[in-house]
Design a protein around this motif. Sequence first.
Motif, PDB file in Angstrom:
ATOM      1  N   GLU A  91       0.828  -1.192   0.000  1.00 36.34           N
ATOM      2  CA  GLU A  91       0.000   0.000   0.000  1.00 36.34           C
ATOM      3  C   GLU A  91       0.862   1.242   0.000  1.00 36.34           C
ATOM      4  N   PHE A  92       0.255   2.349  -0.375  1.00 34.88           N
ATOM      5  CA  PHE A  92       0.908   3.649  -0.442  1.00 34.88           C
ATOM      6  C   PHE A  92       0.064   4.568   0.413  1.00 34.88           C
ATOM      7  N   VAL A  93       0.649   5.070   1.506  1.00 36.32           N
ATOM      8  CA  VAL A  93      -0.074   5.910   2.453  1.00 36.32           C
ATOM      9  C   VAL A  93       0.728   7.184   2.666  1.00 36.32           C
ATOM     10  N   ILE A  94       0.105   8.336   2.414  1.00 36.07           N
ATOM     11  CA  ILE A  94       0.745   9.631   2.643  1.00 36.07           C
ATOM     12  C   ILE A  94       0.376  10.088   4.042  1.00 36.07           C
ATOM     13  N   GLY A  95       1.342  10.658   4.775  1.00 43.20           N
ATOM     14  CA  GLY A  95       1.057  11.162   6.113  1.00 43.20           C
ATOM     15  C   GLY A  95       2.263  11.807   6.752  1.00 43.20           C
ATOM     16  N   THR A  96       2.107  12.143   8.011  1.00 45.48           N
ATOM     17  CA  THR A  96       3.248  12.611   8.791  1.00 45.48           C
ATOM     18  C   THR A  96       3.977  11.382   9.314  1.00 45.48           C
ATOM     19  N   GLN A  97       5.198  11.585   9.732  1.00 46.90           N
ATOM     20  CA  GLN A  97       5.968  10.480  10.300  1.00 46.90           C
ATOM     21  C   GLN A  97       5.234   9.905  11.519  1.00 46.90           C
ATOM     22  N   ALA A  98       4.712  10.787  12.379  1.00 46.45           N
ATOM     23  CA  ALA A  98       4.025  10.343  13.596  1.00 46.45           C
ATOM     24  C   ALA A  98       2.741   9.584  13.268  1.00 46.45           C
ATOM     25  N   GLU A  99       1.932  10.099  12.338  1.00 45.40           N
ATOM     26  CA  GLU A  99       0.677   9.432  11.979  1.00 45.40           C
ATOM     27  C   GLU A  99       0.929   8.065  11.356  1.00 45.40           C
ATOM     28  N   ASN A 100       1.904   7.990  10.459  1.00 48.52           N
ATOM     29  CA  ASN A 100       2.182   6.699   9.825  1.00 48.52           C
ATOM     30  C   ASN A 100       2.715   5.687  10.834  1.00 48.52           C
ATOM     31  N   ALA A 101       3.576   6.118  11.748  1.00 47.33           N
ATOM     32  CA  ALA A 101       4.105   5.202  12.773  1.00 47.33           C
ATOM     33  C   ALA A 101       2.975   4.687  13.660  1.00 47.33           C
ATOM     34  N   LYS A 102       2.074   5.586  14.036  1.00 42.93           N
ATOM     35  CA  LYS A 102       0.926   5.205  14.878  1.00 42.93           C
ATOM     36  C   LYS A 102       0.027   4.205  14.145  1.00 42.93           C
ATOM     37  N   HIS A 103      -0.233   4.476  12.879  1.00 50.02           N
ATOM     38  CA  HIS A 103      -1.096   3.593  12.101  1.00 50.02           C
ATOM     39  C   HIS A 103      -0.410   2.251  11.846  1.00 50.02           C
ATOM     40  N   ALA A 104       0.905   2.268  11.651  1.00 50.66           N
ATOM     41  CA  ALA A 104       1.644   1.011  11.439  1.00 50.66           C
ATOM     42  C   ALA A 104       1.536   0.110  12.669  1.00 50.66           C
ATOM     43  N   GLU A 105       1.572   0.700  13.858  1.00 50.66           N
ATOM     44  CA  GLU A 105       1.408  -0.086  15.095  1.00 50.66           C
ATOM     45  C   GLU A 105       0.022  -0.708  15.152  1.00 50.66           C
ATOM     46  N   LEU A 106      -0.987   0.037  14.727  1.00 51.25           N
ATOM     47  CA  LEU A 106      -2.355  -0.482  14.697  1.00 51.25           C
ATOM     48  C   LEU A 106      -2.460  -1.635  13.694  1.00 51.25           C
ATOM     49  N   MET A 107      -1.766  -1.503  12.576  1.00 48.04           N
ATOM     50  CA  MET A 107      -1.786  -2.562  11.562  1.00 48.04           C
ATOM     51  C   MET A 107      -1.136  -3.845  12.078  1.00 48.04           C
ATOM     52  N   LEU A 108      -0.157  -3.726  12.967  1.00 53.22           N
ATOM     53  CA  LEU A 108       0.438  -4.934  13.561  1.00 53.22           C
ATOM     54  C   LEU A 108      -0.593  -5.673  14.408  1.00 53.22           C
ATOM     55  N   LYS A 109      -1.472  -4.915  15.079  1.00 50.02           N
ATOM     56  CA  LYS A 109      -2.499  -5.521  15.930  1.00 50.02           C
ATOM     57  C   LYS A 109      -3.657  -6.071  15.106  1.00 50.02           C
ATOM     58  N   PHE A 110      -3.959  -5.416  13.985  1.00 51.89           N
ATOM     59  CA  PHE A 110      -5.083  -5.795  13.131  1.00 51.89           C
ATOM     60  C   PHE A 110      -4.590  -5.910  11.687  1.00 51.89           C
ATOM     61  N   PRO A 111      -3.821  -6.954  11.361  1.00 51.81           N
ATOM     62  CA  PRO A 111      -3.185  -7.044  10.042  1.00 51.81           C
ATOM     63  C   PRO A 111      -4.142  -7.125   8.855  1.00 51.81           C
ATOM     64  N   GLY A 112      -5.371  -7.494   9.066  1.00 54.12           N
ATOM     65  CA  GLY A 112      -6.328  -7.574   7.957  1.00 54.12           C
ATOM     66  C   GLY A 112      -7.056  -6.275   7.690  1.00 54.12           C
ATOM     67  N   MET A 113      -6.735  -5.231   8.448  1.00 49.44           N
ATOM     68  CA  MET A 113      -7.430  -3.954   8.320  1.00 49.44           C
ATOM     69  C   MET A 113      -7.221  -3.369   6.921  1.00 49.44           C
ATOM     70  N   GLU A 114      -8.302  -2.902   6.320  1.00 51.94           N
ATOM     71  CA  GLU A 114      -8.233  -2.269   5.004  1.00 51.94           C
ATOM     72  C   GLU A 114      -8.553  -0.792   5.159  1.00 51.94           C
ATOM     73  N   HIS A 115      -8.212  -0.018   4.149  1.00 53.53           N
ATOM     74  CA  HIS A 115      -8.332   1.438   4.229  1.00 53.53           C
ATOM     75  C   HIS A 115      -9.282   1.978   3.181  1.00 53.53           C
TER      76      HIS A 115
END
Length: 164
Positions: A91-115
């Motif tokens: 996937e290609f996600v535009i964001g701030t460094q902080a927002e992307n890091a936060k969302h990446a942590e959420l994706m580790l918890k919920f790997p099937g999450m779609e956007h």
Amino acid sequence: MLKLFGVLIAFAALLGGVNNVALAHGEKKGSNAPVVKEQTDWGVAGDAANVIRTVDVSMGDDMQFQPGKLEVKQGETIRFRVKNTGKLLHEFVIGTQAENAKHAELMLKFPGMEHDEPYMTHVDPGKTGEIVWTFNKAGEFEFACLIAGHFQAGMVGSITVAAK
């Protein structure tokens, strides 16, 4: 007993809320929903009619983007045409460094999450996705693949938005 029932209902609601978070992004592929133009720290969804230029980006199973660095001017509306050259979903996600890091942590918890946000696109192997984005704020931003493990493997690029 009534107190225990209340606790169980609260716990079930909490679990239901967690599931809703995991599913809240929905399925973007084939979606006909109108694009929500919500201002973010890194810009706002753009209109195709206002595209200044198209930037082709490739991403692959080596966990790299090509190019890995982009420069735009404040106010530019860019069409990103993102090609997945690998055999894995990216996937290609535009964001701030902080927002992307936060969302990446959420994706580790919920790997099937779609956007289903205008600043992100899932791209199947061999396919191409597209984002039209207006960079109305100057600054340093990034694009990343937030699929579980990809961000952590360094699948990140940078966007510099120069002030007018």
